[in-house]
Scaffold this active site. Structure first.
Site, short mmCIF file in Angstrom:
data_model
loop_
_atom_site.label_atom_id
_atom_site.label_comp_id
_atom_site.label_asym_id
_atom_site.label_seq_id
_atom_site.Cartn_x
_atom_site.Cartn_y
_atom_site.Cartn_z
N ASP A 55 19.71 12.82 69.00
CA ASP A 55 18.87 13.99 68.82
C ASP A 55 17.48 13.60 68.34
OD1 ASP A 55 19.49 13.32 66.21
OD2 ASP A 55 20.46 15.23 65.72
N SER A 56 17.27 12.30 68.14
CA SER A 56 15.93 11.76 67.91
C SER A 56 15.00 12.10 69.07
CB SER A 56 15.99 10.24 67.73
OG SER A 56 16.72 9.63 68.78
N ASP A 114 24.81 12.46 70.80
CA ASP A 114 24.69 13.18 69.53
C ASP A 114 25.11 14.63 69.70
OD1 ASP A 114 24.01 12.06 67.09
OD2 ASP A 114 21.90 11.85 67.60
N LYS A 127 28.71 11.79 68.55
CA LYS A 127 28.37 11.43 67.17
C LYS A 127 28.03 12.67 66.38
CE LYS A 127 24.34 9.54 65.98
NZ LYS A 127 23.90 10.42 64.86
N GLU A 138 27.08 14.09 62.15
CA GLU A 138 26.58 13.67 60.85
C GLU A 138 27.39 14.26 59.70
OE1 GLU A 138 21.87 13.43 62.27
OE2 GLU A 138 22.42 14.58 60.48
N GLU A 144 22.79 4.86 58.01
CA GLU A 144 21.33 4.91 58.12
C GLU A 144 20.68 4.92 56.75
OE1 GLU A 144 17.70 7.44 60.24
OE2 GLU A 144 19.78 7.95 60.67
#
Length: 274
Positions: A55-56, A94, A122, A124, A191
């Site tokens: 999602d970057s 993501d 993925k 978070e 991270e």
């Protein structure tokens, strides 16, 4: 020797069990973000093990100040593009902000990502996300967890800051890492975590860890494509990145230089950690 030797006559697509085998054998996993077929094809050729459609993309492709505006439609579109550029590299997608707020929403988003070509999703955090991880794993969807600095929590965190510096926070990260692994996660991104703590977490769990700003003790490393190429994304350049285009001389050369540096243990160096 490594899993995806670009000089080998035939490379096979990595699988979830193969990623665990790399950890068991002490072979470092090389990962990058990608958002289109062209760069993905070069990564595949360079022997990159794992590609993440992160999602970057909201920050480096769409020009947003954070990852929060990214939608499931955005991720699915870019997953399809990247998948068409890969023949052997493992592809992770993501789950964007709030698409994993409930197990049911996460299942719907994950199904779309896998149908578009991803092999894993993925998400978070831990906490209530443990239920989501279990729910997806029980339904045969491979999951990569993400701890430490979680960009989707930027509003609560008050910015992009190193996590786990204090003793209590460090203990919580170790506990969360064990919890996501026990819930069924197959991979863990760490991270912006102090290097010593990331090494401790890596030793404490059976699943592979992929570091970004987490030192050399993780089982693998990942960088954002634009950071690796030294491109100006409009955001502050983190200390853990390195311009590999300057070393490689070309995009393909940069990917190969990065892969060699990760596998040889020369990247990240002490100057890239916390």
């Amino acid at each position: 020797m490594y899993a995806n030797d670009p000089q080998a006559p035939a490379r096979i697509r990595l699988t979830v069990p193969a990623l665990r085998k790399l950890k068991a054998e002490g072979q470092r996993i090389v990962a990058l973000t990608a958002y289109d077929a062209g760069f993905a094809r070069s990564m595949d050729e360079a022997g990159i093990d794992l590609v993440l459609v992160g999602d970057s993309l909201g920050m480096v492709c769409q020009g947003h100040d954070s990852t929060l505006p990214v939608t499931v439609d955005d991720i699915v579109y870019h997953v399809g593009c990247v998948a068409r550029g890969l023949s052997r590299t493992f592809l992770v997608a993501d789950l964007p902000f709030q698409s994993d707020a409930t197990p049911e929403r996460a299942l719907e988003a994950s199904t779309r990502c896998l149908q578009a070509g991803a092999a894993m999703v993925k998400l978070e955090g831990a906490g209530h996300k443990l239920e989501v991880i279990r729910f997806l794993s029980d339904r045969e969807i491979p999951v990569c967890a993400h701890l430490g600095l979680t960009p989707q929590s930027v509003l609560r965190l008050g910015g992009y800051k190193v996590q786990g510096r204090e003793a209590a926070a460090a203990r919580k990260l170790v506990e969360d890492a064990r919890a996501v692994a026990a819930a069924g996660a197959d991979l863990l991104v760490l991270e912006c975590v102090p290097s010593e703590l990331a090494s401790e977490i890596t030793a404490a769990i059976d699943i592979p860890t992929i570091g970004i700003g987490a030192g050399a003790g993780c089982d693998g490393q990942i960088l954002v494509l634009h950071d690796l190429l030294g491109l100006n994304s409009g955001h502050r350049r983190p200390r853990f990145v390195k311009d590999f285009l300057a070393d490689g001389g070309s995009v393909l050369g940069a990917f190969q230089a990065y892969a060699d540096a990760v596998r040889s243990g020369t990247f990240p160096g002490p100057e890239h950690g916390y």
